[in-house]
Motif scaffolding. Structure first.
Motif, PDB file in Angstrom:
ATOM      1  N   GLU A 152      31.682  48.727 102.996  1.00 38.19           N
ATOM      2  CA  GLU A 152      32.130  50.105 102.750  1.00 38.19           C
ATOM      3  C   GLU A 152      31.750  51.006 103.919  1.00 38.19           C
ATOM      4  O   GLU A 152      32.542  51.852 104.341  1.00 38.19           O
ATOM      5  CB  GLU A 152      31.523  50.642 101.452  1.00 38.19           C
ATOM      6  N   ILE A 153      30.543  50.845 104.424  1.00 37.02           N
ATOM      7  CA  ILE A 153      30.098  51.636 105.570  1.00 37.02           C
ATOM      8  C   ILE A 153      31.026  51.399 106.763  1.00 37.02           C
ATOM      9  O   ILE A 153      31.463  52.349 107.434  1.00 37.02           O
ATOM     10  CB  ILE A 153      28.627  51.275 105.928  1.00 37.02           C
ATOM     11  N   GLU A 154      31.332  50.144 107.004  1.00 34.06           N
ATOM     12  CA  GLU A 154      32.182  49.794 108.149  1.00 34.06           C
ATOM     13  C   GLU A 154      33.623  50.247 107.939  1.00 34.06           C
ATOM     14  O   GLU A 154      34.257  50.729 108.871  1.00 34.06           O
ATOM     15  CB  GLU A 154      32.106  48.301 108.421  1.00 34.06           C
ATOM     16  N   SER A 155      34.154  50.091 106.722  1.00 33.11           N
ATOM     17  CA  SER A 155      35.548  50.473 106.487  1.00 33.11           C
ATOM     18  C   SER A 155      35.735  51.989 106.605  1.00 33.11           C
ATOM     19  O   SER A 155      36.808  52.445 106.979  1.00 33.11           O
ATOM     20  CB  SER A 155      36.031  49.982 105.124  1.00 33.11           C
ATOM     21  N   ARG A 156      34.698  52.740 106.314  1.00 33.22           N
ATOM     22  CA  ARG A 156      34.756  54.200 106.443  1.00 33.22           C
ATOM     23  C   ARG A 156      34.385  54.660 107.844  1.00 33.22           C
ATOM     24  O   ARG A 156      34.335  55.855 108.120  1.00 33.22           O
ATOM     25  CB  ARG A 156      33.846  54.851 105.406  1.00 33.22           C
ATOM     26  N   LYS A 157      34.049  53.665 108.684  1.00 35.15           N
ATOM     27  CA  LYS A 157      33.662  53.925 110.073  1.00 35.15           C
ATOM     28  C   LYS A 157      32.446  54.863 110.185  1.00 35.15           C
ATOM     29  O   LYS A 157      32.355  55.688 111.075  1.00 35.15           O
ATOM     30  CB  LYS A 157      34.851  54.472 110.864  1.00 35.15           C
ATOM     31  N   PHE A 158      31.516  54.673 109.232  1.00 31.99           N
ATOM     32  CA  PHE A 158      30.265  55.428 109.274  1.00 31.99           C
ATOM     33  C   PHE A 158      29.308  54.812 110.273  1.00 31.99           C
ATOM     34  O   PHE A 158      28.374  55.453 110.711  1.00 31.99           O
ATOM     35  CB  PHE A 158      29.591  55.434 107.899  1.00 31.99           C
ATOM     36  N   ALA A 159      29.532  53.561 110.587  1.00 37.38           N
ATOM     37  CA  ALA A 159      28.626  52.869 111.504  1.00 37.38           C
ATOM     38  C   ALA A 159      29.421  52.250 112.639  1.00 37.38           C
ATOM     39  O   ALA A 159      30.605  52.066 112.561  1.00 37.38           O
ATOM     40  CB  ALA A 159      27.860  51.787 110.762  1.00 37.38           C
TER      41      ALA A 159
END
Length: 159
Positions: A152-159
């Motif tokens: 989820e973090i990666e798909s939202r490009k938070f990281a």
């Protein structure tokens, strides 16, 4: 939605750490439970230092991964989503509503189990064996939750 660079860096770091912890816990779980861990083995811990080290590694890695996810990664991710964070149980309830975990109650059971593995370690081989077997059952759930949050973090490009 974008997050502050400091938050993104922290999420990136935590995702990297949690991935490693998943890998290490999975490896230790396979080594320790490649054969049935029962009361007889629990009674042998003092005489078998290699087995004792595997149990210590399992208990430590189980607890560290759980803590890293519930006390560090999840609150920071919820905050990045704009959710209000508070006590662990409240964060777990939010995670359940968001579909990140199957059940907040199940997660709290894992947390109690971790404490039982640590505190009952020396005292009662039957309780220890039962707790370790239960921990073994929870490992895939724990790893799946960690991987889901990271995805989820990666798909939202938070990281």
């Amino acid at each position: 939605m974008t997050v502050e660079p400091k938050v993104a860096m922290r999420l990136t770091f935590l995702a990297r750490v949690v991935r490693k912890e998943c890998l290490h816990l999975g490896t230790t779980d396979q080594r320790l439970f490649g054969r049935l861990f029962d009361v007889a083995q629990a009674k042998q811990l003092e005489a078998d230092p290699d087995l004792a080290e595997q149990v210590d590694a399992f208990v430590g890695r189980f607890g560290r991964l759980q803590d890293a996810v519930s006390d560090k990664l999840l609150p920071l991710f919820l905050s990045a989503l704009g959710e209000r964070t508070s006590a662990t149980i409240d964060n777990l309830d939010r995670a359940e509503r968001l579909g990140l975990i199957g059940s907040a109650d199940e997660w709290m059971t894992m947390r109690k189990l971790r404490n039982q593995m640590v505190h009952e370690y020396v005292e009662d081989p039957a309780i220890l064996a039962s707790a370790l077997q239960s921990g073994h059952v929870f490992v895939p759930i724990l790893i799946a939750v960690a991987e889901k949050i990271i995805a989820e973090i990666e798909s939202r490009k938070f990281a």
